[in-house]
Design a protein around this motif. Structure first.
Motif: not given
Length: 315
Positions: A116-117, A148, A214, A242, A246-248
């Protein structure tokens, strides 16, 4: 009559025949999975595998599993021939761990795990031995950072190419092909290292494109050659930038130029778009807007659409 294997996030596998699924148009509501399979409340489907070969040939096929905590396991598909109506344990998962994916694979392929990170690792299927039982959660596929978790697993073709060959290929491709595949990339290639036209064509033929989506609705296509083949268990490399949003990452999987995808958000909105309309960018790029989400809205699901045109769907 093709058997369908349904793998749930809690590690249970169910098997039903395709004809048992209700038929309907694309606007039909469909039938809830919970009315066909005895899954527990709060459990979802992690993977659906149609296996269009006789069951007595399943011993010739392999299946690869991955979990949210970065563990992976490989089994012979024949371990899942005798599945009763109430399901069968595919993997005994510890509390807090979910099954992320299950895919048929071969010894000539690689596995790519994405977190995710924004970390990704690619390693040969053969780095994981074939397990005899179904109880083990397997071995470590990727070493995760704090908070994560793995969000996606993809099976892609294995390509034998050194780092110098890949960098020379990128440089040669950028100078000969007019597209935005490597916009923003900074290749540190050896100026004296070049590849032949024959090798360039070979790598071009073997090239796959990895789509990254994302939760904020951004996406991109990156060359699979940018994801170097390494050994399992490492921390991986950057799959997307990212930080500034500040996204995943939601999902990461191989696509072809004429594919289409469907995205669904947390508010029930959906969009269907061609993959061709999503920019080709470098592995470390941020991506472009695929779904313009509103405040407090997130993309929660993305699926590859097999149909190629509207006529096929209408028929």
């Amino acid at each position: 009559h093709t058997p369908l294997l349904f793998f749930t996030t809690d590690g249970i596998v169910y098997k039903i025949k395709t004809w048992r699924l209700p038929q309907g148009g694309r606007n039909s509501r469909g039938k809830a999975i919970i009315n066909m399979l005895p899954i527990d409340q709060g459990v979802s489907i992690a993977a659906i595998l149609p296996v269009d070969v006789p069951e007595d040939s399943w011993s010739n096929l392999q299946i690869f599993f991955s979990t949210s905590t970065g563990d992976v396991r490989r089994n012979v598909l024949s371990d899942f021939t005798n599945v009763k109506a109430n399901g069968k344990i595919a993997m005994k998962l510890p509390e807090g761990t979910t099954l992320i994916g299950a895919k048929v694979c071969s010894d000539e392929q690689d596995v790519m795990l994405t977190t995710s990170k924004g970390k990704a690792i690619r390693f040969p299927v053969t780095d994981v031995r074939v397990f005899k039982g179904r109880d083990s959660i397997g071995v470590r596929g990727i070493k995760l950072g704090k908070k994560d978790f793995v969000v996606s697993m993809a099976i892609i073709s294995h390509v034998d190419a050194t780092s110098e060959e890949r960098q020379a290929y990128f440089k040669m491709r950028k100078s000969t092909v007019e597209d935005d595949s490597f916009s923003g990339s900074k290749f540190q290639s050896d100026e004296n290292f070049i590849i032949s036209e024959e090798r360039f064509e070979q790598l071009s033929t073997q090239e796959e494109w990895i789509l990254t989506i994302t939760v904020a609705g951004f996406g991109k296509r990156s060359s699979a050659h940018e994801y170097r083949v390494s050994s399992r268990g490492g921390q991986g490399i950057t799959a997307a930038n990212l930080g500034r949003r500040d996204d995943t990452i939601l999902s990461c999987f191989p696509v072809e130029n004429d594919d289409q995808i469907m995205l669904v958000t947390s508010t029930g909105q959906s969009i269907r778009c061609p993959v061709q309309g999503i920019s080709r960018q470098s592995r470390t790029a941020s991506g472009v807007t695929v779904f313009n989400t509103s405040n407090n809205e997130k993309v929660v699901s993305v699926a590859l659409i097999a149909e190629k045109n509207e006529n096929e769907l209408d028929n």
